[in-house]
Scaffold this motif. Structure first.
Motif, mmCIF file in Angstrom:
data_model
loop_
_atom_site.group_PDB
_atom_site.id
_atom_site.type_symbol
_atom_site.label_atom_id
_atom_site.label_comp_id
_atom_site.label_asym_id
_atom_site.label_seq_id
_atom_site.Cartn_x
_atom_site.Cartn_y
_atom_site.Cartn_z
ATOM 1 N N UNK A 62 1.002 -1.312 0.071
ATOM 2 C CA UNK A 62 0.032 -0.097 -0.115
ATOM 3 C C UNK A 62 0.855 1.411 0.159
ATOM 4 N N UNK A 63 2.060 1.049 0.830
ATOM 5 C CA UNK A 63 2.962 2.314 0.770
ATOM 6 C C UNK A 63 3.549 2.562 -0.615
ATOM 7 N N UNK A 64 3.811 1.352 -1.199
ATOM 8 C CA UNK A 64 4.538 1.497 -2.547
ATOM 9 C C UNK A 64 3.435 2.116 -3.438
ATOM 10 N N UNK A 69 3.582 8.801 -7.593
ATOM 11 C CA UNK A 69 4.226 10.090 -8.355
ATOM 12 C C UNK A 69 5.816 10.108 -8.409
ATOM 13 N N UNK A 70 6.085 9.332 -7.285
ATOM 14 C CA UNK A 70 7.597 9.236 -7.408
ATOM 15 C C UNK A 70 8.135 8.326 -8.294
ATOM 16 N N UNK A 71 7.512 7.091 -8.264
ATOM 17 C CA UNK A 71 7.799 6.126 -9.372
ATOM 18 C C UNK A 71 7.612 6.483 -10.543
ATOM 19 N N UNK A 72 6.695 7.228 -10.765
ATOM 20 C CA UNK A 72 6.102 7.800 -12.203
ATOM 21 C C UNK A 72 7.474 8.740 -12.634
ATOM 22 N N UNK A 114 20.433 4.528 -14.326
ATOM 23 C CA UNK A 114 19.340 4.209 -15.238
ATOM 24 C C UNK A 114 18.439 3.121 -14.945
ATOM 25 N N UNK A 115 19.009 1.917 -14.683
ATOM 26 C CA UNK A 115 18.495 0.655 -14.640
ATOM 27 C C UNK A 115 17.583 0.889 -13.197
ATOM 28 N N UNK A 116 18.261 1.530 -12.071
ATOM 29 C CA UNK A 116 17.651 1.683 -10.990
ATOM 30 C C UNK A 116 16.293 2.324 -11.120
ATOM 31 N N UNK A 117 16.455 3.624 -11.612
ATOM 32 C CA UNK A 117 15.383 4.585 -11.842
ATOM 33 C C UNK A 117 14.115 3.740 -12.752
ATOM 34 N N UNK A 118 14.444 2.850 -13.824
ATOM 35 C CA UNK A 118 13.499 2.328 -14.830
ATOM 36 C C UNK A 118 12.849 1.277 -14.013
ATOM 37 N N UNK A 119 13.418 0.359 -13.143
ATOM 38 C CA UNK A 119 12.895 -0.359 -12.278
ATOM 39 C C UNK A 119 12.062 0.009 -11.067
ATOM 40 N N UNK A 120 12.512 0.965 -10.306
ATOM 41 C CA UNK A 120 11.763 1.449 -9.386
ATOM 42 C C UNK A 120 10.632 2.131 -9.485
ATOM 43 N N UNK A 121 10.616 2.488 -10.976
ATOM 44 C CA UNK A 121 8.990 3.126 -11.424
ATOM 45 C C UNK A 121 8.536 2.350 -12.516
ATOM 46 N N UNK A 122 8.918 0.976 -12.231
ATOM 47 C CA UNK A 122 8.156 -0.116 -13.027
ATOM 48 C C UNK A 122 6.901 -0.658 -12.399
ATOM 49 N N UNK A 123 5.493 -0.204 -12.671
ATOM 50 C CA UNK A 123 4.383 -0.563 -11.878
ATOM 51 C C UNK A 123 4.281 -2.231 -12.075
ATOM 52 N N UNK A 124 4.896 -2.923 -13.026
ATOM 53 C CA UNK A 124 4.773 -4.409 -13.101
ATOM 54 C C UNK A 124 5.549 -4.880 -11.882
ATOM 55 N N UNK A 125 6.727 -4.527 -11.406
ATOM 56 C CA UNK A 125 7.475 -5.031 -10.317
ATOM 57 C C UNK A 125 6.727 -5.364 -9.116
ATOM 58 N N UNK A 126 6.159 -4.375 -8.479
ATOM 59 C CA UNK A 126 5.251 -4.681 -7.168
ATOM 60 C C UNK A 126 4.217 -5.499 -7.397
ATOM 61 N N UNK A 127 3.428 -5.495 -8.791
ATOM 62 C CA UNK A 127 2.359 -6.110 -8.989
ATOM 63 C C UNK A 127 2.627 -7.796 -9.054
ATOM 64 N N UNK A 128 3.808 -7.972 -9.774
ATOM 65 C CA UNK A 128 4.306 -9.219 -9.863
ATOM 66 C C UNK A 128 4.693 -9.880 -8.287
ATOM 67 N N UNK A 129 5.176 -9.225 -7.652
ATOM 68 C CA UNK A 129 5.718 -9.890 -6.235
ATOM 69 C C UNK A 129 4.537 -10.200 -5.438
ATOM 70 N N UNK A 130 3.313 -8.915 -5.549
ATOM 71 C CA UNK A 130 2.197 -8.963 -4.770
ATOM 72 C C UNK A 130 1.209 -10.192 -4.936
#
Length: 203
Positions: A62-64, A69-72, A114-130
């Motif tokens: 939920x926090x994620x 906005x930050x992730x975007x 750049x790799x860090x920014x793109x992945x922290x801003x990727x909405x698929x990552x948290x959805x995959x784990x959750x």
């Protein structure tokens, strides 16, 4: 956590990590254009997405979500830089790999970021784990289990990133004339631009 559960998680994550996408395309493009160190630097940055596993395991998804906005901003910033790198590579003067200067530490850190920014801003990552954790692990996720899953993810990422870098490195060894280098640079640049656009347009 039994062996069957660990293997099921490893298989699911391998399919997720190895599937074609902007990250893997960029790893290949960076390796071909600038060498293995560049591809590994970007790949290492993508592994930072493992933070979402910790958030999901701790019930902080939920926090994620509230950090949308930050992730975007991270996602669009990383995508813009990827597109800029692609344009720069497309217009670069062709240089045979043996004559290219080795990437400096600062350049590798930028690629990593750049790799860090793109992945922290990727909405698929948290959805995959959750989505994956309840189905594979269940409700009894302990710190020890989390450590095992982190180790599995790192092992899978090493295989996937290493495989892409190895194959791209072999392709790079075939570059022997400026005309071939120019074509490959433009192909790799096009891939980076396409990857950046894909990151922006993918929901």
């Amino acid at each position: 956590m039994d062996l069957a559960t660990i293997l099921a998680f490893a298989a699911a994550f391998f399919v997720f990590a190895a599937s074609p996408g902007p990250d893997n395309m960029t790893i290949v493009a960076r390796t071909i254009s600038s060498g293995a160190a560049s591809g590994i630097a970007y790949g290492a940055g993508t592994v930072v997405g493992i933070i979402f596993l910790v958030l999901a395991a701790l019930g902080l998804s939920i926090i994620a979500a509230k950090m949308a906005i930050v992730m975007t901003v991270l996602r669009y910033g990383g995508a813009a830089y990827l597109i800029w790198m692609g344009i720069k590579l497309w217009t670069a003067v062709p240089v045979v790999p043996e004559l290219q200067p080795v990437s400096r530490r600062r350049g590798l850190l930028t690629i990593f970021a750049t790799g860090v920014a793109l992945n922290l801003g990727n909405p698929k990552m948290p959805l995959f784990y959750v989505a994956l954790l309840p189905n594979v692990v269940g409700a009894s996720l302990t710190p020890a289990h989390l450590g095992i899953l982190v180790a599995v993810i790192l092992a899978v990422e090493i295989v996937v990133i290493g495989g892409h870098v190895l194959l791209a490195g072999r392709a790079r060894s075939l570059l022997r004339t400026p005309s071939i280098v120019r074509r490959v640079n433009r192909a790799a640049g096009g891939v980076m631009i396409g990857a950046g656009v894909a990151v922006i347009t993918t929901r």
